[in-house]
Write a protein that holds these residues in place. Structure first.
Motif, mmCIF file in Angstrom:
data_model
loop_
_atom_site.group_PDB
_atom_site.id
_atom_site.type_symbol
_atom_site.label_atom_id
_atom_site.label_comp_id
_atom_site.label_asym_id
_atom_site.label_seq_id
_atom_site.Cartn_x
_atom_site.Cartn_y
_atom_site.Cartn_z
ATOM 1 N N GLY A 29 0.778 -1.229 0.000
ATOM 2 C CA GLY A 29 0.000 0.000 0.000
ATOM 3 C C GLY A 29 0.809 1.278 0.000
ATOM 4 N N LYS A 30 2.122 1.175 -0.096
ATOM 5 C CA LYS A 30 2.958 2.377 -0.128
ATOM 6 C C LYS A 30 2.880 3.067 -1.489
ATOM 7 C CE LYS A 30 6.312 0.577 3.212
ATOM 8 N NZ LYS A 30 7.718 0.151 3.416
ATOM 9 N N SER A 31 2.509 2.322 -2.514
ATOM 10 C CA SER A 31 2.390 2.855 -3.867
ATOM 11 C C SER A 31 0.990 2.591 -4.397
ATOM 12 C CB SER A 31 3.411 2.183 -4.792
ATOM 13 O OG SER A 31 3.149 2.472 -6.154
ATOM 14 N N ASN A 32 0.442 3.568 -5.141
ATOM 15 C CA ASN A 32 -0.875 3.405 -5.761
ATOM 16 C C ASN A 32 -0.795 2.888 -7.190
ATOM 17 O OD1 ASN A 32 -2.453 4.236 -3.566
ATOM 18 N ND2 ASN A 32 -2.114 6.395 -4.062
ATOM 19 N N LYS A 33 0.395 2.510 -7.629
ATOM 20 C CA LYS A 33 0.504 1.939 -8.968
ATOM 21 C C LYS A 33 -0.249 0.612 -9.033
ATOM 22 C CE LYS A 33 4.818 4.141 -10.439
ATOM 23 N NZ LYS A 33 6.185 3.930 -10.975
ATOM 24 N N PHE A 34 -0.578 0.203 -10.247
ATOM 25 C CA PHE A 34 -1.391 -0.986 -10.485
ATOM 26 C C PHE A 34 -0.551 -2.010 -11.230
ATOM 27 C CE2 PHE A 34 -4.952 -3.258 -12.642
ATOM 28 C CZ PHE A 34 -5.736 -3.532 -11.531
ATOM 29 N N LEU A 35 -0.607 -3.267 -10.782
ATOM 30 C CA LEU A 35 0.185 -4.333 -11.387
ATOM 31 C C LEU A 35 -0.561 -4.953 -12.570
ATOM 32 C CD1 LEU A 35 1.382 -6.200 -8.152
ATOM 33 C CD2 LEU A 35 2.501 -4.304 -9.342
ATOM 34 N N VAL A 36 0.125 -5.097 -13.678
ATOM 35 C CA VAL A 36 -0.429 -5.810 -14.833
ATOM 36 C C VAL A 36 0.532 -6.945 -15.163
ATOM 37 C CG1 VAL A 36 -1.141 -5.660 -17.237
ATOM 38 C CG2 VAL A 36 -1.529 -3.722 -15.698
ATOM 39 N N ILE A 37 0.127 -8.159 -14.793
ATOM 40 C CA ILE A 37 0.934 -9.357 -15.002
ATOM 41 C C ILE A 37 0.436 -9.985 -16.293
ATOM 42 C CG2 ILE A 37 1.648 -11.569 -13.998
ATOM 43 C CD1 ILE A 37 0.694 -10.274 -11.248
ATOM 44 N N ILE A 38 1.224 -9.888 -17.347
ATOM 45 C CA ILE A 38 0.706 -10.157 -18.683
ATOM 46 C C ILE A 38 1.738 -10.891 -19.540
ATOM 47 C CG2 ILE A 38 1.456 -7.852 -19.465
ATOM 48 C CD1 ILE A 38 -1.075 -7.822 -21.274
ATOM 49 N N GLY A 39 1.249 -11.825 -20.328
ATOM 50 C CA GLY A 39 2.138 -12.556 -21.215
ATOM 51 C C GLY A 39 1.561 -13.908 -21.587
ATOM 52 N N PRO A 40 2.348 -14.731 -22.271
ATOM 53 C CA PRO A 40 1.850 -16.015 -22.783
ATOM 54 C C PRO A 40 1.384 -16.958 -21.684
ATOM 55 C CG PRO A 40 3.981 -15.457 -23.744
ATOM 56 C CD PRO A 40 3.751 -14.489 -22.639
ATOM 57 N N GLY B 201 2.600 -26.250 -34.994
ATOM 58 C CA GLY B 201 1.792 -25.456 -35.920
ATOM 59 C C GLY B 201 2.594 -24.442 -36.705
ATOM 60 N N GLY B 202 3.697 -23.990 -36.131
ATOM 61 C CA GLY B 202 4.624 -23.157 -36.874
ATOM 62 C C GLY B 202 4.314 -21.678 -36.920
ATOM 63 N N VAL B 203 3.276 -21.224 -36.202
ATOM 64 C CA VAL B 203 2.955 -19.794 -36.191
ATOM 65 C C VAL B 203 3.762 -19.123 -35.092
ATOM 66 C CG1 VAL B 203 1.163 -18.037 -35.964
ATOM 67 C CG2 VAL B 203 0.638 -20.237 -37.068
ATOM 68 N N TYR B 204 4.624 -18.214 -35.472
ATOM 69 C CA TYR B 204 5.506 -17.515 -34.532
ATOM 70 C C TYR B 204 4.682 -16.689 -33.543
ATOM 71 C CZ TYR B 204 9.136 -14.146 -33.063
ATOM 72 O OH TYR B 204 10.002 -13.353 -32.353
ATOM 73 N N GLY B 205 4.941 -16.905 -32.249
ATOM 74 C CA GLY B 205 4.289 -16.103 -31.227
ATOM 75 C C GLY B 205 2.836 -16.450 -30.970
ATOM 76 N N LYS B 206 2.441 -17.689 -31.276
ATOM 77 C CA LYS B 206 1.080 -18.140 -31.004
ATOM 78 C C LYS B 206 1.131 -19.278 -29.995
ATOM 79 C CE LYS B 206 -3.269 -19.101 -33.402
ATOM 80 N NZ LYS B 206 -3.917 -19.223 -34.738
ATOM 81 N N SER B 207 0.271 -19.213 -28.985
ATOM 82 C CA SER B 207 0.313 -20.164 -27.877
ATOM 83 C C SER B 207 0.136 -21.606 -28.343
ATOM 84 C CB SER B 207 -0.788 -19.820 -26.866
ATOM 85 O OG SER B 207 -0.838 -20.775 -25.828
ATOM 86 N N ILE B 208 0.872 -22.523 -27.713
ATOM 87 C CA ILE B 208 0.668 -23.955 -27.948
ATOM 88 C C ILE B 208 -0.027 -24.606 -26.754
ATOM 89 C CG2 ILE B 208 2.600 -24.166 -29.549
ATOM 90 C CD1 ILE B 208 4.214 -25.425 -27.221
ATOM 91 N N THR B 209 -0.502 -23.756 -25.827
ATOM 92 C CA THR B 209 -1.297 -24.264 -24.701
ATOM 93 C C THR B 209 -2.652 -23.547 -24.739
ATOM 94 O OG1 THR B 209 -0.043 -22.746 -23.262
ATOM 95 C CG2 THR B 209 0.629 -25.056 -23.298
ATOM 96 N N ASP B 210 -2.994 -22.743 -23.730
ATOM 97 C CA ASP B 210 -4.289 -22.067 -23.734
ATOM 98 C C ASP B 210 -4.292 -20.879 -24.697
ATOM 99 O OD1 ASP B 210 -5.085 -23.852 -21.826
ATOM 100 O OD2 ASP B 210 -4.928 -22.465 -20.139
ATOM 101 N N PRO B 211 -5.440 -20.572 -25.298
ATOM 102 C CA PRO B 211 -5.533 -19.422 -26.197
ATOM 103 C C PRO B 211 -5.262 -18.102 -25.457
ATOM 104 C CG PRO B 211 -7.435 -20.865 -26.461
ATOM 105 C CD PRO B 211 -6.715 -21.328 -25.238
ATOM 106 N N GLU C 169 -3.163 -13.950 -31.552
ATOM 107 C CA GLU C 169 -4.291 -14.394 -30.732
ATOM 108 C C GLU C 169 -4.605 -15.866 -30.957
ATOM 109 O OE1 GLU C 169 -7.854 -12.290 -31.606
ATOM 110 O OE2 GLU C 169 -8.169 -13.280 -33.527
ATOM 111 N N GLY C 170 -5.264 -16.460 -29.957
ATOM 112 C CA GLY C 170 -5.696 -17.844 -30.067
ATOM 113 C C GLY C 170 -4.620 -18.829 -29.658
#
Length: 341
Positions: free
Chosen positions: A42-53, A314-324, A307-308
């Protein structure tokens, strides 16, 4: 014999010595750890965004993604702290399927844990060097902490692990923010008990040693939705759910009440596109009540370059091989939208 011992793995000390974190990146991590801790306390009011594959399966694609985050981070750093997801172990409900880069550094080949530990270290260190950001990972196997303790700034404990005593006690020895997810049943008291355990000191056996932990005051809750007895998803990100969690927090002897909302999994009924709507509803809920504003410290979002999802190979660069996952363009817009709240 039930177990066949295939090979002796390098120790955490050996791996860290072979692939050390440079001094300037160690300083970066120290600074980032403190910034994240200040949000949780609570010392900072910044907001955490945990984001990625959903799962970090390809070093080049992951580092490409995180480098894009860096450019966005420069625009929102006064309001948000972006924490890349570099999830190197993938929990599997049935035990089948790709289990993450630590198990299979090449998803199309057989498991190789020594190569996997090396691939994980190299990817994390490269991502730090190229992006200036330190990452989050899920602690699926408590014994693995020594391999990553000098590179992670956030740790998540999953819904199927949070009831496990070894996970709870191991988190009590972490010195970084650690999110304890609600179990798949959705029982909030189980999640809060796990936070209590993680926040207190314990003596136990760990990697062949008797250890004593100091307790982790940065342990907190993560709401990720639940599953009812019929296998249907039950979301728990709504305003009423947050009020209920705050009430329960006030009934427990816990420090630093804090909650992160996982916008995917059972909160979205595994519909990745719903993450946008869910995150915006959470941000609106924070506006409705000063107490909820203080409680909700961030969100988790599954996002990748494309996305997805695709099948392995599958060979698509940067597309998930687990959950979409959300694609990059939608993710970038969402981050800017979060910063506007």
């Amino acid at each position: 014999m039930s177990f066949r011992y295939v090979s002796q793995l390098p120790t955490p000390e050996e791996i860290r010595e072979q692939f050390p974190v440079p001094a300037h990146l160690a300083e970066l991590k120290k600074k980032r750890d403190q910034e994240i801790a200040d949000v949780i306390t609570g010392k900072s009011n910044k907001f955490l965004v945990i984001i990625g594959p959903c799962s970090a399966d390809n070093e080049d694609a992951v580092c490409d993604y995180i480098s894009r985050l860096t450019k966005v981070n420069e625009q929102v750093r006064d309001k948000l702290i972006l924490i890349p997801r570099i999830y190197t172990n993938k929990p599997r409900t049935t035990g089948e399927g790709y289990k993450g880069i630590v198990s299979q550094p090449d998803p199309e080949k057989k498991p190789d844990f020594t190569a996997g530990l090396i691939a994980m270290r190299k990817m994390h260190i490269r991502a730090m060097e190229e992006s200036g950001l330190t990452a989050a990972d899920e602690m699926l196997y408590p014994d693995n902490w020594g391999y990553v303790e000098d590179i992670l700034s956030y740790v998540a404990i999953g819904a199927r692990s949070v009831e496990d005593q070894q996970h709870r006690m191991t988190v009590s020895g972490f010195d970084v923010a650690s999110g304890m997810k609600n179990p798949t049943s959705g029982t909030l008291s189980v999640m809060l008990n796990s936070v209590y355990a993680a926040q207190h000191s314990h003596s136990f056996i760990y990697r062949g040693h008797e250890v004593l932990t100091s307790g982790n005051p940065l342990a907190h809750t993560v709401l990720r939705g639940a599953v009812n007895k019929h296998g249907q998803s039950i979301p728990n990100y709504h305003y009423e759910d947050l009020v209920r969690l705050l009430t329960l927090y006030n009934e427990h002897d816990l420090v630093n009440p804090a909650c992160i909302i996982d916008a995917n999994h059972n909160n979205s009924n595994k519909d990745y596109a719903q993450q946008i709507r869910i995150v915006k509803e959470v941000m609106h809920s924070r506006k409705l009540s000063p107490d909820i504003y203080k409680l909700v410290k961030g969100v988790m979002i599954e996002s990748y370059l494309e996305e997805g999802a695709q099948e392995i190979g599958g060979g698509v660069y940067g597309k998930s091989i687990t959950d979409p996952c959300l694609g990059w363009d939608a993710s970038e817009r969402l981050i800017y939208d979060i910063a506007e709240y």
